[in-house]
Enzyme design. Sequence first.
Site, PDB file in Angstrom:
ATOM      1  N   ASN A   9      63.122  39.339   3.529  1.00 40.74           N
ATOM      2  CA  ASN A   9      64.567  39.368   3.702  1.00 40.74           C
ATOM      3  C   ASN A   9      64.830  40.151   4.979  1.00 40.74           C
ATOM      4  O   ASN A   9      64.710  41.370   4.994  1.00 40.74           O
ATOM      5  CB  ASN A   9      65.222  40.053   2.487  1.00 40.74           C
ATOM      6  CG  ASN A   9      66.726  40.217   2.663  1.00 40.74           C
ATOM      7  OD1 ASN A   9      67.310  39.693   3.628  1.00 40.74           O
ATOM      8  ND2 ASN A   9      67.356  40.934   1.748  1.00 40.74           N
ATOM      9  N   LYS A  11      67.501  40.644   6.463  1.00 40.09           N
ATOM     10  CA  LYS A  11      68.824  41.293   6.472  1.00 40.09           C
ATOM     11  C   LYS A  11      69.493  41.043   7.834  1.00 40.09           C
ATOM     12  O   LYS A  11      69.263  39.982   8.429  1.00 40.09           O
ATOM     13  CB  LYS A  11      68.686  42.776   6.128  1.00 40.09           C
ATOM     14  CG  LYS A  11      67.920  42.972   4.808  1.00 40.09           C
ATOM     15  CD  LYS A  11      67.972  44.357   4.264  1.00 40.09           C
ATOM     16  CE  LYS A  11      67.180  44.411   2.957  1.00 40.09           C
ATOM     17  NZ  LYS A  11      67.226  45.732   2.319  1.00 40.09           N
ATOM     18  N   HIS A  96      72.098  40.199  -3.909  1.00 43.76           N
ATOM     19  CA  HIS A  96      71.435  41.403  -3.388  1.00 43.76           C
ATOM     20  C   HIS A  96      72.371  42.605  -3.561  1.00 43.76           C
ATOM     21  O   HIS A  96      73.584  42.481  -3.415  1.00 43.76           O
ATOM     22  CB  HIS A  96      71.079  41.195  -1.907  1.00 43.76           C
ATOM     23  CG  HIS A  96      70.127  42.221  -1.408  1.00 43.76           C
ATOM     24  ND1 HIS A  96      70.528  43.508  -1.104  1.00 43.76           N
ATOM     25  CD2 HIS A  96      68.789  42.179  -1.190  1.00 43.76           C
ATOM     26  CE1 HIS A  96      69.460  44.205  -0.718  1.00 43.76           C
ATOM     27  NE2 HIS A  96      68.396  43.425  -0.768  1.00 43.76           N
ATOM     28  N   GLU A  98      73.023  44.978  -1.705  1.00 43.00           N
ATOM     29  CA  GLU A  98      73.865  45.275  -0.535  1.00 43.00           C
ATOM     30  C   GLU A  98      75.109  44.398  -0.539  1.00 43.00           C
ATOM     31  O   GLU A  98      76.188  44.838  -0.126  1.00 43.00           O
ATOM     32  CB  GLU A  98      73.039  45.086   0.751  1.00 43.00           C
ATOM     33  CG  GLU A  98      72.012  46.198   0.896  1.00 43.00           C
ATOM     34  CD  GLU A  98      70.749  45.814   1.653  1.00 43.00           C
ATOM     35  OE1 GLU A  98      70.725  44.783   2.342  1.00 43.00           O
ATOM     36  OE2 GLU A  98      69.765  46.583   1.530  1.00 43.00           O
ATOM     37  N   GLU A 168      65.164  44.633  -7.813  1.00 42.22           N
ATOM     38  CA  GLU A 168      65.147  45.576  -6.703  1.00 42.22           C
ATOM     39  C   GLU A 168      65.940  46.819  -7.089  1.00 42.22           C
ATOM     40  O   GLU A 168      67.173  46.808  -7.006  1.00 42.22           O
ATOM     41  CB  GLU A 168      65.793  44.957  -5.467  1.00 42.22           C
ATOM     42  CG  GLU A 168      65.105  43.716  -4.960  1.00 42.22           C
ATOM     43  CD  GLU A 168      65.395  43.480  -3.486  1.00 42.22           C
ATOM     44  OE1 GLU A 168      64.441  43.432  -2.724  1.00 42.22           O
ATOM     45  OE2 GLU A 168      66.575  43.388  -3.104  1.00 42.22           O
ATOM     46  N   GLY A 174      64.799  50.360   1.184  1.00 41.58           N
ATOM     47  CA  GLY A 174      64.938  50.950   2.516  1.00 41.58           C
ATOM     48  C   GLY A 174      64.781  52.452   2.546  1.00 41.58           C
ATOM     49  O   GLY A 174      65.056  53.092   3.562  1.00 41.58           O
ATOM     50  N   SER A 214      60.912  48.917  -0.750  1.00 36.55           N
ATOM     51  CA  SER A 214      59.851  49.649  -0.029  1.00 36.55           C
ATOM     52  C   SER A 214      58.454  49.131  -0.353  1.00 36.55           C
ATOM     53  O   SER A 214      57.492  49.892  -0.344  1.00 36.55           O
ATOM     54  CB  SER A 214      59.961  51.164  -0.288  1.00 36.55           C
ATOM     55  OG  SER A 214      61.202  51.654   0.188  1.00 36.55           O
TER      56      SER A 214
HETATM   57  P1  13P Z   1      62.920  47.244   1.840  1.00 36.75           P
HETATM   58  O1  13P Z   1      61.630  46.496   1.675  1.00 36.75           O
HETATM   59  O2  13P Z   1      63.271  47.507   3.286  1.00 36.75           O
HETATM   60  O3  13P Z   1      63.000  48.460   0.984  1.00 36.75           O
HETATM   61  O4  13P Z   1      64.091  46.250   1.333  1.00 36.75           O
HETATM   62  C1  13P Z   1      63.957  45.637   0.113  1.00 36.75           C
HETATM   63  C2  13P Z   1      65.036  44.639   0.002  1.00 36.75           C
HETATM   64  O5  13P Z   1      66.184  44.974  -0.146  1.00 36.75           O
HETATM   65  C3  13P Z   1      64.665  43.226   0.107  1.00 36.75           C
HETATM   66  O6  13P Z   1      65.725  42.402  -0.264  1.00 36.75           O
END
Ligand code: 13P
Length: 251
Positions: A9, A11, A96, A98, A168, A174, A214
Amino acid sequence: MRKNIVAGNWKMNKTLQEGLALATELNAALAGSELNCDVVIGTPYIHLASVSAAIDTTKIGVAAQNCANKASGAYTGEISVSMIKSTGAKYVILGHSERREYYAETSAILNEKVALTLAEGLTPIYCCGEALEVRNANQQNAYVKNQLEETVFNLSADDFQKIVIAYEPIWAIGTGVTASTEQAQDTLAYIRTIIAEKFGQEIAEGTSILYGGSCNAKNAAELFSQPDIDGGLIGGASLKVEDFKAIIDAF
Ligand code: 13P
């Protein structure tokens, strides 16, 4: 048999030129090798068509990171699932954290998006996961159950079998803090249990459930060795071919 999947992803990262370079580099890195998992890259919308044209999409599936909750019409700035499909993308990441947190995506909106994605024959990668306060109160199972009950558990058994689930935990996204292997396995096993309660054991065994948060080149092999972890949804580590390939090779 359920599939193992490593999905990136990206982002809101990479210009079109940078994204094309990343995708073609990954394509070259994977060419000629036998993979033990399906590989997906979730690019920004505006990269979808160019990336799809530049890579072997039989080897690397392309995903959008979102879609509109309407099929078409006067919704300025929105991108429909049929538009996504027309680029060659095969997956849509939905729900997601976010998007839930920063763009107020509710279960009602997500139900519309899942339905539209399935109607176009694309695969939703449906995300769930709790915040740190919920984990600290040891309420993660109830929280995730509720997220699924309000959305994808309302699908028919036939449709449910077409989706991929990604767990997640928000506190691991992150942050560099990965859920421990045990925490990830326990929650994914729980999710599989409630899928079995709702849709039956066979469907639960056939559902791919990914871990995200992560996940990186160092911890992927241990996470993927767990019986209920069928792969990863990878943020930061999907932005470098070396790291992402190492995660793919962890299977
Ligand atoms: P990270 O791998 O950067 O922690 O992000 C995970 C994520 O949100 C994937 O959709």
